[in-house]
Design a protein around this motif. Structure first.
Motif, mmCIF file in Angstrom:
data_model
loop_
_atom_site.group_PDB
_atom_site.id
_atom_site.type_symbol
_atom_site.label_atom_id
_atom_site.label_comp_id
_atom_site.label_asym_id
_atom_site.label_seq_id
_atom_site.Cartn_x
_atom_site.Cartn_y
_atom_site.Cartn_z
ATOM 1 N N VAL A 26 7.348 -57.310 -25.913
ATOM 2 C CA VAL A 26 7.878 -57.312 -24.548
ATOM 3 C C VAL A 26 9.170 -56.523 -24.386
ATOM 4 C CG1 VAL A 26 6.815 -59.564 -24.163
ATOM 5 C CG2 VAL A 26 9.221 -59.457 -24.834
ATOM 6 N N ALA A 27 9.914 -56.329 -25.480
ATOM 7 C CA ALA A 27 11.176 -55.573 -25.399
ATOM 8 C C ALA A 27 11.401 -54.848 -26.713
ATOM 9 C CB ALA A 27 12.341 -56.511 -25.093
ATOM 10 N N PRO A 28 10.559 -53.863 -27.009
ATOM 11 C CA PRO A 28 10.636 -53.198 -28.316
ATOM 12 C C PRO A 28 11.996 -52.565 -28.609
ATOM 13 C CG PRO A 28 9.232 -51.980 -26.785
ATOM 14 C CD PRO A 28 9.498 -53.310 -26.170
ATOM 15 N N GLU A 29 12.702 -52.191 -27.551
ATOM 16 C CA GLU A 29 14.020 -51.572 -27.779
ATOM 17 C C GLU A 29 15.036 -52.575 -28.335
ATOM 18 O OE1 GLU A 29 14.116 -53.327 -23.667
ATOM 19 O OE2 GLU A 29 12.667 -52.301 -24.947
ATOM 20 N N LEU A 30 14.745 -53.872 -28.193
ATOM 21 C CA LEU A 30 15.654 -54.903 -28.696
ATOM 22 C C LEU A 30 15.186 -55.497 -30.024
ATOM 23 C CD1 LEU A 30 16.317 -56.853 -25.361
ATOM 24 C CD2 LEU A 30 17.767 -55.113 -26.436
ATOM 25 N N ALA A 31 13.990 -55.122 -30.452
ATOM 26 C CA ALA A 31 13.434 -55.691 -31.685
ATOM 27 C C ALA A 31 14.184 -55.178 -32.902
ATOM 28 C CB ALA A 31 11.951 -55.350 -31.788
ATOM 29 N N PRO A 32 14.375 -56.031 -33.900
ATOM 30 C CA PRO A 32 15.055 -55.576 -35.120
ATOM 31 C C PRO A 32 14.201 -54.563 -35.868
ATOM 32 C CG PRO A 32 14.166 -57.778 -35.424
ATOM 33 C CD PRO A 32 13.994 -57.450 -33.974
ATOM 34 N N THR A 33 14.849 -53.649 -36.578
ATOM 35 C CA THR A 33 14.130 -52.659 -37.378
ATOM 36 C C THR A 33 13.596 -53.317 -38.639
ATOM 37 O OG1 THR A 33 16.104 -52.034 -38.618
ATOM 38 C CG2 THR A 33 15.679 -50.865 -36.539
ATOM 39 N N ARG A 82 15.146 -56.501 -40.561
ATOM 40 C CA ARG A 82 14.402 -57.722 -40.882
ATOM 41 C C ARG A 82 14.462 -58.021 -42.372
ATOM 42 N NH1 ARG A 82 10.715 -55.822 -36.936
ATOM 43 N NH2 ARG A 82 9.415 -54.869 -38.559
ATOM 44 N N ALA A 83 14.328 -56.978 -43.177
ATOM 45 C CA ALA A 83 14.376 -57.171 -44.627
ATOM 46 C C ALA A 83 15.737 -57.698 -45.058
ATOM 47 C CB ALA A 83 14.048 -55.865 -45.347
ATOM 48 N N ALA A 84 16.788 -57.150 -44.471
ATOM 49 C CA ALA A 84 18.137 -57.596 -44.824
ATOM 50 C C ALA A 84 18.361 -59.044 -44.401
ATOM 51 C CB ALA A 84 19.178 -56.686 -44.159
ATOM 52 N N GLU A 85 17.872 -59.397 -43.205
ATOM 53 C CA GLU A 85 18.020 -60.777 -42.738
ATOM 54 C C GLU A 85 17.206 -61.733 -43.598
ATOM 55 O OE1 GLU A 85 18.990 -64.200 -40.732
ATOM 56 O OE2 GLU A 85 19.954 -62.235 -40.818
ATOM 57 N N ARG A 120 18.684 -64.865 -45.710
ATOM 58 C CA ARG A 120 18.135 -66.222 -45.602
ATOM 59 C C ARG A 120 17.703 -66.739 -46.968
ATOM 60 N NH1 ARG A 120 15.843 -67.950 -40.650
ATOM 61 N NH2 ARG A 120 13.982 -68.632 -41.766
ATOM 62 N N ARG A 121 17.082 -65.877 -47.760
ATOM 63 C CA ARG A 121 16.622 -66.263 -49.092
ATOM 64 C C ARG A 121 17.793 -66.659 -49.986
ATOM 65 N NH1 ARG A 121 12.738 -68.155 -52.494
ATOM 66 N NH2 ARG A 121 13.002 -67.306 -54.577
ATOM 67 N N GLN A 122 18.831 -65.857 -49.988
ATOM 68 C CA GLN A 122 19.983 -66.145 -50.831
ATOM 69 C C GLN A 122 20.693 -67.420 -50.379
ATOM 70 O OE1 GLN A 122 20.683 -64.658 -53.712
ATOM 71 N NE2 GLN A 122 18.809 -63.458 -53.332
ATOM 72 N N ARG A 123 20.772 -67.610 -49.066
ATOM 73 C CA ARG A 123 21.391 -68.842 -48.571
ATOM 74 C C ARG A 123 20.560 -70.063 -48.966
ATOM 75 N NH1 ARG A 123 21.814 -67.532 -43.617
ATOM 76 N NH2 ARG A 123 19.914 -68.508 -42.830
ATOM 77 N N ALA A 124 19.240 -69.939 -48.866
ATOM 78 C CA ALA A 124 18.361 -71.045 -49.236
ATOM 79 C C ALA A 124 18.458 -71.360 -50.726
ATOM 80 C CB ALA A 124 16.913 -70.718 -48.860
ATOM 81 N N LEU A 125 18.589 -70.318 -51.540
ATOM 82 C CA LEU A 125 18.739 -70.542 -52.979
ATOM 83 C C LEU A 125 20.039 -71.266 -53.286
ATOM 84 C CD1 LEU A 125 17.458 -67.128 -54.394
ATOM 85 C CD2 LEU A 125 16.426 -69.377 -54.801
ATOM 86 N N ARG A 126 21.105 -70.889 -52.598
ATOM 87 C CA ARG A 126 22.387 -71.560 -52.826
ATOM 88 C C ARG A 126 22.342 -73.023 -52.391
ATOM 89 N NH1 ARG A 126 24.345 -66.699 -50.605
ATOM 90 N NH2 ARG A 126 24.709 -67.743 -48.606
#
Length: 322
Positions: free
Chosen positions: A167-174, A178-181, A185-191
Motif C-alpha cells: 500500500v505504500a512501497p515508498e515507505l517500506a524498509p529495504t 530488514r536484514a539489519a533489523e 532483534r536476534r542479538q537482543r533476543a540472544l542477550r
C-alpha cells in the motif's frame, strides 16, 4: 434505525434466557456441530462488543473518574482476574478498535477478535503519520483480506512489512534495512534468553523463561510433534484394545479396566500433554546416555550438547519414536 445499547443488550439477555437446552443431547451430530459453531460465532461478536466498550472506558478514563482506579485494576477487582489478564483485555480492546474497518469486521463476526487484535497491532506499527488516508484504509483492507482468507493470528501479526510494500512501497524498509533489523532483534533476543526454576511450595517446580524466535519455534515444534505422536499412540492403542476384546483376548472386565486407564491419558489438556512431552524428551535423552550422572551423586540434568544439537536430537526422537 438501530437500537441503543441498553435496549439491544436487554434483547440479547432475554434471548439467551429463552434458549431451551432440554433437547440438546438429542440433536443429530451435525446439528450439534452447527449449534457449537453458531454459539462460538456469537460469542466472538460479543467479545468484540465488549472490547469496543472497554476501549471507550479506557479512552475516557471513566473508572478513574468514578471509582478512583485505573481500568485494569477495576477489571481485576470486579471480575476476579489477575492483573496481567486484566491488562491484556485492555490492550486487546485497544488493538481491536485501532481502525474502524477492523473494529466493524469484528463486530459483524467477519473476523475473530484475535485476528482483529492482530490486525490492529500491525496497523499501529505502520508509519501512519507518513501515510495518506487512502493508504491507511488500504492497509486495513489488506489485513482484513488476510484474516478472512484464512491467515492465522501469528501470520497477520508478522505481515507489517508486506502490507507496507503493497500500500505504500515508498515507505517500506529495504532488504538491507530488514536484514539489519532482524539481526538486531536476534542479538537482543540472544542477550535476553533465560530459563528459571522455582519450587512453588505445592509439590511442583515452576519454570519460566524465553528464547530467541528460531530456537523457540524449534522447541515448540518438537513439543507439538511429541504431543501429536502421543495422541496417535492413544488412537492406535484404543483400536488394539477393541480388537482384543472382539477376539476374546481380553475379557470385558480387562477391556474396561484398560479403557479407563487410557481415558485418563486421553483427557489430558494440551498444557498437560506439553508438560508430559517435556519430561518425556528429557527422559529419552537420559535413557540414550546423553545426560550423564556426575560421580557418585544422584543424576542431574546437565546438557553437554550445544543447544541446537540438543533440540535436533529431540526432533529426531519425536519423529522416530526411538
Amino acid at each position: 434505525m438501530g437500537r441503543d445499547f441498553w435496549e439491544a443488550s436487554r434483547v440479547i439477555e432475554q434471548a439467551l434466557d429463552a434458549i431451551d437446552h432440554t433437547g440438546d443431547t438429542r440433536m443429530p451430530d451435525t446439528r450439534k456441530i452447527a449449534a457449537m459453531n453458531r454459539a462460538r460465532g456469537l460469542a466472538d461478536r460479543m467479545i468484540a462488543l465488549a472490547a469496543v466498550y472497554t476501549d471507550l472506558v479506557a479512552r475516557s478514563g471513566a473508572t478513574e473518574k468514578t471509582a478512583g482506579t485505573p481500568l485494569s485494576d477495576y477489571l481485576a477487582l470486579t471480575e476476579g482476574r489477575s492483573s496481567s489478564e486484566a491488562n491484556g483485555l485492555v490492550h486487546q480492546a485497544g488493538r481491536i478498535t485501532a481502525d474502524p474497518a477492523v473494529r466493524d469486521a469484528a463486530l459483524a463476526g467477519t473476523v475473530s477478535p484475535g485476528k482483529a487484535a492482530a490486525a490492529g497491532a500491525v496497523l499501529r506499527e505502520l508509519p501512519r503519520h507518513d501515510m495518506s488516508e487512502a493508504q491507511r484504509e488500504a492497509a486495513a483492507g489488506v489485513l482484513l483480506d488476510q484474516a478472512i482468507g484464512g491467515a492465522t493470528t501469528r501470520q497477520i501479526s508478522r505481515s507489517a512489512d508486506r502490507v507496507l510494500e503493497q500500500v505504500a512501497p515508498e515507505l517500506a524498509p529495504t532488504a538491507a534495512g530488514r536484514a539489519a533489523e532482524a539481526e538486531r532483534r536476534r542479538q537482543r533476543a540472544l542477550r535476553e534468553r533465560e530459563l528459571n526454576f522455582a519450587e512453588d511450595g505445592r509439590g511442583s517446580v515452576r519454570f519460566w523463561g524465553r528464547l530467541p524466535e528460531t530456537e523457540g519455534d524449534l522447541l515448540r515444534t518438537v513439543i507439538g510433534a511429541c504431543v501429536e505422536r502421543g495422541r496417535g499412540d492413544e488412537r492406535r492403542e484404543l483400536e488394539t484394545l477393541k480388537a482384543q476384546k472382539v477376539s476374546g483376548e481380553l475379557s470385558s472386565g480387562e477391556y474396561f479396566a484398560a479403557r479407563t486407564a487410557l481415558q485418563e491419558r486421553e483427557h489430558r489438556s494440551t498444557a498437560q500433554r506439553q508438560a508430559d512431552a517435556m519430561v518425556d524428551m528429557v527422559t529419552t535423552l537420559q535413557d540414550a546416555g546423553q545426560i550423564p550422572a556426575a560421580g557418585g551423586e544422584a543424576p542431574r540434568v546437565v546438557v553437554t550438547l550445544d543447544y541446537m544439537g540438543l533440540l535436533q536430537l529431540a526432533v529426531d526422537t519425536a519423529a522416530t519414536g526411538l
